[in-house]
Design a protein around this motif. Structure first.
Motif, PDB file in Angstrom:
ATOM      1  N   GLY A  56       3.096   0.928   3.306  1.00 42.48           N
ATOM      2  CA  GLY A  56       4.173  -0.029   3.161  1.00 42.48           C
ATOM      3  C   GLY A  56       3.785  -1.447   3.506  1.00 42.48           C
ATOM      4  O   GLY A  56       4.616  -2.356   3.386  1.00 42.48           O
ATOM      5  N   GLU A  57       2.532  -1.675   3.927  1.00 38.54           N
ATOM      6  CA  GLU A  57       2.082  -3.019   4.291  1.00 38.54           C
ATOM      7  C   GLU A  57       1.779  -3.834   3.037  1.00 38.54           C
ATOM      8  O   GLU A  57       1.188  -3.314   2.080  1.00 38.54           O
ATOM      9  N   ALA A  58       2.181  -5.113   3.030  1.00 41.90           N
ATOM     10  CA  ALA A  58       1.890  -5.997   1.886  1.00 41.90           C
ATOM     11  C   ALA A  58       0.397  -6.304   1.873  1.00 41.90           C
ATOM     12  O   ALA A  58      -0.160  -6.779   2.855  1.00 41.90           O
ATOM     13  N   ILE A  59      -0.226  -6.027   0.710  1.00 43.41           N
ATOM     14  CA  ILE A  59      -1.672  -6.259   0.595  1.00 43.41           C
ATOM     15  C   ILE A  59      -2.001  -7.314  -0.468  1.00 43.41           C
ATOM     16  O   ILE A  59      -3.135  -7.787  -0.542  1.00 43.41           O
ATOM     17  N   ALA A  60      -1.014  -7.697  -1.303  1.00 47.47           N
ATOM     18  CA  ALA A  60      -1.242  -8.700  -2.353  1.00 47.47           C
ATOM     19  C   ALA A  60       0.098  -9.219  -2.844  1.00 47.47           C
ATOM     20  O   ALA A  60       1.164  -8.674  -2.507  1.00 47.47           O
ATOM     21  N   LEU A  61       0.051 -10.281  -3.615  1.00 47.71           N
ATOM     22  CA  LEU A  61       1.241 -10.844  -4.247  1.00 47.71           C
ATOM     23  C   LEU A  61       1.141 -10.622  -5.751  1.00 47.71           C
ATOM     24  O   LEU A  61       0.076 -10.792  -6.350  1.00 47.71           O
ATOM     25  N   MET A  62       2.260 -10.239  -6.347  1.00 49.85           N
ATOM     26  CA  MET A  62       2.278  -9.922  -7.778  1.00 49.85           C
ATOM     27  C   MET A  62       1.976 -11.165  -8.605  1.00 49.85           C
ATOM     28  O   MET A  62       2.456 -12.265  -8.307  1.00 49.85           O
ATOM     29  N   GLY A  63       1.134 -10.968  -9.654  1.00 57.33           N
ATOM     30  CA  GLY A  63       0.772 -12.087 -10.527  1.00 57.33           C
ATOM     31  C   GLY A  63       0.417 -11.597 -11.927  1.00 57.33           C
ATOM     32  O   GLY A  63       0.811 -10.488 -12.331  1.00 57.33           O
ATOM     33  N   SER A  64      -0.354 -12.419 -12.634  1.00 59.10           N
ATOM     34  CA  SER A  64      -0.738 -12.088 -14.016  1.00 59.10           C
ATOM     35  C   SER A  64      -2.183 -12.497 -14.276  1.00 59.10           C
ATOM     36  O   SER A  64      -2.533 -12.977 -15.344  1.00 59.10           O
ATOM     37  N   SER A  65      -3.049 -12.291 -13.257  1.00 58.03           N
ATOM     38  CA  SER A  65      -4.457 -12.656 -13.419  1.00 58.03           C
ATOM     39  C   SER A  65      -5.180 -11.599 -14.267  1.00 58.03           C
ATOM     40  O   SER A  65      -4.742 -10.451 -14.358  1.00 58.03           O
ATOM     41  N   ALA A  72       0.846  -1.193   0.000  1.00 54.70           N
ATOM     42  CA  ALA A  72       0.000   0.000   0.000  1.00 54.70           C
ATOM     43  C   ALA A  72       0.880   1.241   0.000  1.00 54.70           C
ATOM     44  O   ALA A  72       1.864   1.316   0.731  1.00 54.70           O
ATOM     45  N   VAL A  73       0.513   2.219  -0.832  1.00 55.95           N
ATOM     46  CA  VAL A  73       1.309   3.451  -0.926  1.00 55.95           C
ATOM     47  C   VAL A  73       0.883   4.470   0.131  1.00 55.95           C
ATOM     48  O   VAL A  73       1.501   5.540   0.238  1.00 55.95           O
ATOM     49  N   ALA A  74      -0.144   4.150   0.916  1.00 56.86           N
ATOM     50  CA  ALA A  74      -0.595   5.007   2.016  1.00 56.86           C
ATOM     51  C   ALA A  74      -1.513   4.182   2.914  1.00 56.86           C
ATOM     52  O   ALA A  74      -2.047   3.151   2.494  1.00 56.86           O
ATOM     53  N   GLY A  75      -1.682   4.643   4.132  1.00 52.78           N
ATOM     54  CA  GLY A  75      -2.607   3.965   5.030  1.00 52.78           C
ATOM     55  C   GLY A  75      -4.046   4.222   4.620  1.00 52.78           C
ATOM     56  O   GLY A  75      -4.365   5.256   4.021  1.00 52.78           O
ATOM     57  N   GLY A  76      -4.911   3.276   4.906  1.00 56.54           N
ATOM     58  CA  GLY A  76      -6.304   3.448   4.554  1.00 56.54           C
ATOM     59  C   GLY A  76      -7.135   2.233   4.895  1.00 56.54           C
ATOM     60  O   GLY A  76      -6.708   1.352   5.659  1.00 56.54           O
ATOM     61  N   VAL A  77      -8.347   2.182   4.323  1.00 54.57           N
ATOM     62  CA  VAL A  77      -9.289   1.097   4.562  1.00 54.57           C
ATOM     63  C   VAL A  77      -9.538   0.364   3.244  1.00 54.57           C
ATOM     64  O   VAL A  77      -9.782   0.993   2.209  1.00 54.57           O
ATOM     65  N   VAL A  78      -9.480  -0.970   3.279  1.00 53.88           N
ATOM     66  CA  VAL A  78      -9.758  -1.770   2.085  1.00 53.88           C
ATOM     67  C   VAL A  78     -11.265  -1.700   1.816  1.00 53.88           C
ATOM     68  O   VAL A  78     -12.072  -2.114   2.657  1.00 53.88           O
ATOM     69  N   THR A  79     -11.621  -1.147   0.677  1.00 54.67           N
ATOM     70  CA  THR A  79     -13.040  -1.000   0.327  1.00 54.67           C
ATOM     71  C   THR A  79     -13.525  -2.087  -0.629  1.00 54.67           C
ATOM     72  O   THR A  79     -14.732  -2.297  -0.771  1.00 54.67           O
ATOM     73  N   TRP A  80     -12.600  -2.766  -1.299  1.00 52.48           N
ATOM     74  CA  TRP A  80     -13.025  -3.831  -2.210  1.00 52.48           C
ATOM     75  C   TRP A  80     -11.853  -4.789  -2.445  1.00 52.48           C
ATOM     76  O   TRP A  80     -10.699  -4.372  -2.559  1.00 52.48           O
ATOM     77  N   THR A  81     -12.155  -6.072  -2.498  1.00 54.61           N
ATOM     78  CA  THR A  81     -11.152  -7.079  -2.832  1.00 54.61           C
ATOM     79  C   THR A  81     -11.857  -8.252  -3.493  1.00 54.61           C
ATOM     80  O   THR A  81     -12.955  -8.633  -3.095  1.00 54.61           O
ATOM     81  N   GLY A  82     -11.250  -8.788  -4.554  1.00 56.60           N
ATOM     82  CA  GLY A  82     -11.868  -9.882  -5.292  1.00 56.60           C
ATOM     83  C   GLY A  82     -11.400  -9.877  -6.737  1.00 56.60           C
ATOM     84  O   GLY A  82     -10.349  -9.316  -7.069  1.00 56.60           O
TER      85      GLY A  82
END
Length: 309
Positions: free
Chosen positions: A270-279, A222-232
């Motif tokens: 700076g927290e890891a929120i995902a892993l890089m892929g090619s989906s 994450a490039v800044a702190g915040g709240v996850v509003t959507w994931t999927g």
């Protein structure tokens, strides 16, 4: 000298001739006895008066001693109350000092000061050469007044440290929500924002974000702190994470191999929120990074290269 004795019953008489020593002894008895009685009475009166004086003096002394004992007991109780109050006040001051030490250590950590620069577990260093002595009269300190002054100084220090803590906390919060930097720990810019040739159709197209290519499975941050509003998973984006940072700013991280957060999670800068892929619609391992400001896509490059204000 003759003494005539007359018998009352028989009416006869008898004369006795007294010599010089006999007369002297009789005179001594006749005169000495009253005088002796008077002397004894005088001595007895003097002794009685002296006894009365002694009794009165002893009573006065006993009354004075009783009064002094009462006053002394009152002074002792008052001293015990003052000592108890001072002990409680000292315990409170010690507790406040412990709190100030803990707050100081917390502020030292918040301010990223070097180890040992401010060590609140050790007394402050002081010293200097021996100076001249002042010949002044020593006065016993007013401990109660000194404790009150010390308590007032502690109040001032607590207020100052609390204000400093608030400022540092707000500064750290500002740093957290300040959107800046790259969304990857390692990688390189593979596609810029704006017009480009679509990699699938070969036709001109608008690219609403920027791409950072890298190793599959590496961290997306994450490039800044915040709240996850959507994931999927979303069409074209593949696996995606969307984070709201407040002030109308939203970031998206797409084409992930795996999302590490859920909707509603709080994330830090700076927290890891995902892993890089090619989906999704992707030609290889990378992260598609978008920035929206008040619902409109903007060039993320200005935020990637942003410095602290």
């Amino acid at each position: 000298m003759k003494v005539i004795l007359i018998h009352r019953k028989h009416g006869g008489s008898r004369s006795i001739e007294l010599g010089r020593w006999s007369r002297a002894l009789l005179s001594l008895c006749c005169l000495g006895l009253p005088l002796g009685m008077i002397a004894l009475g005088f001595v007895a009166g003097q002794e009685s008066q002296a006894r009365d004086v002694r009794d009165n003096s002893l009573d006065s002394l006993q009354d004075a001693l009783a009064t002094q004992s009462t006053e002394l007991e009152g002074l002792r109780l008052d001293a015990e109350r003052k000592l108890q109050a001072m002990t409680m006040g000292l315990a409170e001051l010690q507790a406040r000092l412990t709190r100030l030490d803990a707050l100081g250590e917390h502020l030292t950590a918040m301010a990223n000061l070097e180890d040992g620069e401010f060590d609140f577990t050790q007394p402050p260093g002081m010293g200097g050469p021996l100076g001249g002595e002042f010949n002044v009269e020593y006065l016993a300190p007013d401990l109660t007044g000194e404790l009150q002054i010390f308590a007032q100084r502690l109040d001032q220090r607590e207020q100052q440290l609390e204000i400093l803590e608030s400022l540092l906390t707000h500064r750290k919060l500002d740093d957290q929500v300040w959107l800046s930097g790259r969304p990857v720990e390692k990688g390189w810019l593979s596609s810029r924002y704006g017009p480009r040739t679509d990699p699938f159709s070969g036709r001109p197209a608008i690219h609403d974000g920027i791409d950072f290519a890298g190793k599959a499975g590496s961290n997306i941050i994450a490039v800044a702190g915040g709240v996850v509003t959507w994931t999927g998973t979303r069409s074209g984006y593949g696996k995606m994470v969307e984070v709201s940072h407040g002030d109308g700013l939203v970031t998206r991280y797409a084409h992930n191999e795996q999302n590490l957060v859920d909707a509603g999670d709080l994330v830090r800068k700076g927290e890891a929120i995902a892993l890089m892929g090619s989906s999704g619609r992707s030609t290889g391992a990378h992260v598609h990074f978008e920035v929206f400001k008040h619902g409109r896509a903007v060039d993320p490059s200005s935020y990637v290269h942003r410095t602290r204000r």
